[in-house]
Design an enzyme around this catalytic site. Structure first.
Site, PDB file in Angstrom:
ATOM      1  N   TYR A   1      -2.074   0.650   8.900  1.00  0.00           N
ATOM      2  CA  TYR A   1      -1.080  -0.249   9.485  1.00  0.00           C
ATOM      3  C   TYR A   1      -0.208   0.511  10.492  1.00  0.00           C
ATOM      4  O   TYR A   1       0.162  -0.029  11.538  1.00  0.00           O
ATOM      5  CB  TYR A   1      -0.219  -0.872   8.391  1.00  0.00           C
ATOM      6  CG  TYR A   1      -1.040  -1.518   7.287  1.00  0.00           C
ATOM      7  CD1 TYR A   1      -2.069  -2.399   7.593  1.00  0.00           C
ATOM      8  CD2 TYR A   1      -0.802  -1.229   5.943  1.00  0.00           C
ATOM      9  CE1 TYR A   1      -2.838  -2.965   6.591  1.00  0.00           C
ATOM     10  CE2 TYR A   1      -1.571  -1.799   4.944  1.00  0.00           C
ATOM     11  CZ  TYR A   1      -2.591  -2.662   5.267  1.00  0.00           C
ATOM     12  OH  TYR A   1      -3.347  -3.231   4.282  1.00  0.00           O
TER      13      TYR A   1
ATOM     14  N   GLU B   1      -5.659   3.827  -0.875  1.00  0.00           N
ATOM     15  CA  GLU B   1      -4.421   3.110  -0.576  1.00  0.00           C
ATOM     16  C   GLU B   1      -3.599   3.850   0.484  1.00  0.00           C
ATOM     17  O   GLU B   1      -2.950   3.234   1.333  1.00  0.00           O
ATOM     18  CB  GLU B   1      -3.591   2.914  -1.849  1.00  0.00           C
ATOM     19  CG  GLU B   1      -4.256   2.079  -2.933  1.00  0.00           C
ATOM     20  CD  GLU B   1      -4.341   0.604  -2.595  1.00  0.00           C
ATOM     21  OE1 GLU B   1      -4.120   0.228  -1.424  1.00  0.00           O
ATOM     22  OE2 GLU B   1      -4.624  -0.193  -3.493  1.00  0.00           O
TER      23      GLU B   1
ATOM     24  N   HIS C   1      -5.104   2.950   3.700  1.00  0.00           N
ATOM     25  CA  HIS C   1      -4.710   1.600   4.104  1.00  0.00           C
ATOM     26  C   HIS C   1      -3.328   1.610   4.745  1.00  0.00           C
ATOM     27  O   HIS C   1      -3.110   1.011   5.809  1.00  0.00           O
ATOM     28  CB  HIS C   1      -4.677   0.670   2.880  1.00  0.00           C
ATOM     29  CG  HIS C   1      -5.988   0.516   2.198  1.00  0.00           C
ATOM     30  ND1 HIS C   1      -6.126  -0.115   0.979  1.00  0.00           N
ATOM     31  CD2 HIS C   1      -7.237   0.915   2.552  1.00  0.00           C
ATOM     32  CE1 HIS C   1      -7.399  -0.104   0.619  1.00  0.00           C
ATOM     33  NE2 HIS C   1      -8.090   0.518   1.553  1.00  0.00           N
TER      34      HIS C   1
ATOM     35  N   HIS D   1     -10.540  -2.336  -6.194  1.00  0.00           N
ATOM     36  CA  HIS D   1      -9.379  -1.931  -6.984  1.00  0.00           C
ATOM     37  C   HIS D   1      -9.027  -2.986  -8.024  1.00  0.00           C
ATOM     38  O   HIS D   1      -8.617  -2.654  -9.144  1.00  0.00           O
ATOM     39  CB  HIS D   1      -8.178  -1.687  -6.071  1.00  0.00           C
ATOM     40  CG  HIS D   1      -8.394  -0.608  -5.061  1.00  0.00           C
ATOM     41  ND1 HIS D   1      -7.418  -0.214  -4.157  1.00  0.00           N
ATOM     42  CD2 HIS D   1      -9.467   0.176  -4.809  1.00  0.00           C
ATOM     43  CE1 HIS D   1      -7.896   0.753  -3.399  1.00  0.00           C
ATOM     44  NE2 HIS D   1      -9.133   0.998  -3.768  1.00  0.00           N
TER      45      HIS D   1
ATOM     46  N   ASP E   1       0.805  -1.218   0.000  1.00  0.00           N
ATOM     47  CA  ASP E   1       0.000   0.000   0.000  1.00  0.00           C
ATOM     48  C   ASP E   1       0.840   1.270   0.000  1.00  0.00           C
ATOM     49  O   ASP E   1       0.293   2.375  -0.053  1.00  0.00           O
ATOM     50  CB  ASP E   1      -0.966  -0.011   1.187  1.00  0.00           C
ATOM     51  CG  ASP E   1      -2.171  -0.892   0.915  1.00  0.00           C
ATOM     52  OD1 ASP E   1      -2.545  -1.017  -0.255  1.00  0.00           O
ATOM     53  OD2 ASP E   1      -2.741  -1.445   1.876  1.00  0.00           O
TER      54      ASP E   1
ATOM     55  N   GLU F   1      -3.436  -6.569  -6.150  1.00  0.00           N
ATOM     56  CA  GLU F   1      -4.642  -6.255  -5.390  1.00  0.00           C
ATOM     57  C   GLU F   1      -5.477  -7.499  -5.090  1.00  0.00           C
ATOM     58  O   GLU F   1      -6.093  -7.594  -4.019  1.00  0.00           O
ATOM     59  CB  GLU F   1      -5.517  -5.262  -6.179  1.00  0.00           C
ATOM     60  CG  GLU F   1      -4.837  -3.960  -6.542  1.00  0.00           C
ATOM     61  CD  GLU F   1      -4.916  -2.934  -5.442  1.00  0.00           C
ATOM     62  OE1 GLU F   1      -5.278  -3.310  -4.304  1.00  0.00           O
ATOM     63  OE2 GLU F   1      -4.618  -1.757  -5.707  1.00  0.00           O
TER      64      GLU F   1
END
Length: 350
Positions: A130, A123, A126, A227, A93, A190
């Protein structure tokens, strides 16, 4: 206008007023650069745009309080695995927003360009997710450790090299051939390369561990499936307009899919070995099942025979529950008023 495999793609300008607003081609076409959503060439793009907006979420919405307590009880081996899985998805990502932006520079159709901007933003969210998880669960000294693993651990870094080499080829030589290769590589990243990681997080949740983190992963999972579909849509638009390119696209897909699948299986055996309740034979077949699903988006037949249904149905159970409740924290039952997943954007229907 006929495109050949070695045709060099022209980057788009900001504004070309002598051209029409409605593009006449996805690549090397004529377009003013002005987007008018009620006059676009491909209606499916607007549908995908609405799906992307309906998926909107941020990591701050998810309360990780219960996960903080559970994370402390994990063994150091389990925490190291958690860090490595986060390192992998962080790589993916981090790269994808750059790839979407690069593609957009060579796509004439303004509606597709703008859709890719939305996907790029997702993205970024995303990747931030994390960091959000690690900064919440980990001690400060370990928070950046996972992201250092992303560039220093050879197994983690090189497991995506096949995909990234294709991206680099397009950046250096933006030809039609390399664009086709890049779109197929993007579909695989993806649609396949996340799935060992998703399985890891979902397995934790079904053992009642870090369930809030897995809720976040379910949101990411839904985005990544969209995606995958968008990448396939773009390639299919081109192949419909330029049918003489179809043979090359199929030839490359049949060559590249097994290579990426083998790498994903290799990675899953490395990172999931010894993980409670994950059967590695089933995991291998699940990755092959995913490959068949992604390949079907290009109207191509399955390459892994005898895998008509999901060999790891417990994974689907997480997706389906999230689908039924819409955008909700389905483990903690906290209502969130967002667009629900439906038959058009369900998890198992690519």
């Amino acid at each position: 206008m006929r495109l050949e495999l070695d045709t060099v793609l022209q980057s788009t300008d900001f504004l070309v007023p002598e051209n029409p607003n409605r593009s006449n081609s996805v690549l090397n076409g004529d377009s003013s650069g002005i987007l008018t959503w009620n006059d676009i060439a491909k209606e499916l793009v607007y549908k995908r745009y609405k799906e992307a907006l309906g998926n909107f979420w941020t990591p701050f919405e998810i309360n990780l309080g219960s996960d903080v307590k559970q994370y402390k009880d994990l063994s150091e081996e389990d925490r190291e695995r958690f860090r490595k899985v986060n390192a992998l998805v962080a790589i993916l990502d981090s790269v994808q927003p750059v790839w979407f932006n690069l593609m957009g520079q060579y796509i004439t159709d303004s509606s597709i360009q703008h859709l890719l901007t939305i996907l790029s933003q997702q993205e970024v969210v995303h990747n931030h997710s994390y960091s959000y998880v690690l900064s919440t669960l980990e001690e400060y000294k370990n928070q950046n450790k996972a992201f250092e693993i992303a560039r220093t651990d050879e197994v983690v870094y090189f497991r995506n090299k096949l995909i990234f080499d294709v991206y680099r080829d397009f950046k250096k030589h933006p030809t039609v051939r390399n664009f086709i290769r890049g779109m197929i590589a993007s579909m695989l990243l993806e649609g396949i390369n996340f799935y060992s990681a998703f399985a890891y997080f979902y397995n934790l949740a079904r053992n009642q561990k870090l369930v809030a983190t897995s809720t976040m992963i379910a949101y990411i999972n839904r985005d990544e499936q969209l995606h995958t579909k968008v990448a396939a849509d773009i390639l299919n638009f081109i192949l419909e307009d330029q049918p003489h390119l179809q043979d090359y696209a199929k030839e490359f897909a049949l060559e590249f899919f097994p290579q990426v699948v083998d790498k994903e299986i290799e990675w899953s055996e490395y990172i999931l070995k010894g993980e409670e309740d994950i059967d590695m034979f089933e995991m291998k077949r699940y990755i092959q099942y995913r490959a068949n699903k992604v390949l079907s988006l290009l109207n191509m037949k399955e390459i892994y025979k005898g895998i008509e249904s999901n060999p790891m149905p417990w994974i689907r159970a997480f997706d389906e529950e999230n689908a039924n409740l819409g955008k909700s924290d389905f483990f903690e039952q906290k209502s969130r008023q967002y667009t629900k997943v439906d038959e058009d954007n369900g998890f198992d229907e690519l």
